[in-house]
Design an enzyme around this catalytic site. Structure first.
Site, PDB file in Angstrom:
ATOM      1  CE  LYS A  82      71.095  45.986  69.899  1.00 50.47           C
ATOM      2  NZ  LYS A  82      71.555  44.669  70.341  1.00 50.47           N
ATOM      3  CE1 TYR A 114      68.138  34.902  71.413  1.00 49.97           C
ATOM      4  CE2 TYR A 114      69.209  34.491  69.315  1.00 49.97           C
ATOM      5  CZ  TYR A 114      68.765  34.037  70.537  1.00 49.97           C
ATOM      6  OH  TYR A 114      68.938  32.734  70.899  1.00 49.97           O
ATOM      7  CB  CYS A 115      68.956  42.661  68.340  1.00 43.37           C
ATOM      8  SG  CYS A 115      70.101  42.021  69.590  1.00 43.37           S
ATOM      9  CB  VAL A 116      65.195  42.176  64.282  1.00 36.01           C
ATOM     10  CG1 VAL A 116      64.063  42.762  63.419  1.00 36.01           C
ATOM     11  CG2 VAL A 116      66.546  42.388  63.587  1.00 36.01           C
ATOM     12  CB  THR A 119      64.640  46.785  68.180  1.00 34.37           C
ATOM     13  OG1 THR A 119      65.889  46.546  68.850  1.00 34.37           O
ATOM     14  CG2 THR A 119      64.565  48.237  67.734  1.00 34.37           C
TER      15      THR A 119
END
Length: 173
Positions: A82, A114-116, A119
């Site tokens: 990603k 951010y990403c956790v 998602t």
């Protein structure tokens, strides 16, 4: 309805681990344990890897971009590459989860806010049952907000009852 789970390991990469996220050793131990538990229970595992623009910390093909040495995929695992916070955005993650028959996703990894988080919310919006393992994610902190406070904020206030079930440890997939 039976829940078919998939474990999603988000951005546990050399550069982020070497940056020293909050409670790094405990988080890495938890993530390793989740992977082992998933393998034992034949639960599919999806490893997500972030790629920055050239010159960024997680520049593709750099040492920092690689999966962390003790937490990396095996041949049977799915790998999603990603370039944005959400592992769903402009990737084939949703199709892979559908192929695997997953209706429930268990999230762990880096970085909390951010990403956790992206998602988690994207999975929720797509109708997945979302579980975040509180001891299985971490971050570095952001400006005046410490990593400890960010982890607490998301795990105790933002996610539970809105986007995900938050569990300290996972009893079963």
């Amino acid at each position: 309805m039976e829940m078919n789970s998939a474990l999603i390991v988000i951005d546990v990469q050399e550069g982020l681990v070497q940056a020293g996220p909050y409670e790094k050793d405990r988080v890495l131990q938890t993530v390793s344990g989740l992977i082992e538990q998933a393998r034992q229970q034949q639960v599919p595992i999806v490893f997500v890897r972030h790629a920055d623009e050239p010159g960024g910390l997680l520049e593709p093909e750099s040492a920092a971009w690689e999966f962390y040495r003790s937490i990396s995929p095996e041949e049977a695992d799915t790998v999603i590459e990603k370039t944005h916070n959400s592992a769903f955005y402009q990737t084939n993650l949703q199709e892979e989860l559908e192929r695997l028959g997953a209706t429930r996703v268990v999230l762990c990894g880096l970085q909390t806010e951010y990403c956790v988080d992206a998602t988690c919310k994207s999975a929720f919006e797509r109708g997945f049952d979302v579980v975040v393992v509180q001891d299985g994610h971490s971050t570095l902190g952001e400006g005046p907000v410490s990593a400890e406070k960010l982890k607490e904020l998301y795990g105790e206030t933002i996610w539970p009852g809105r986007f995900a079930e938050v569990v300290k440890t996972l009893e079963r997939f």
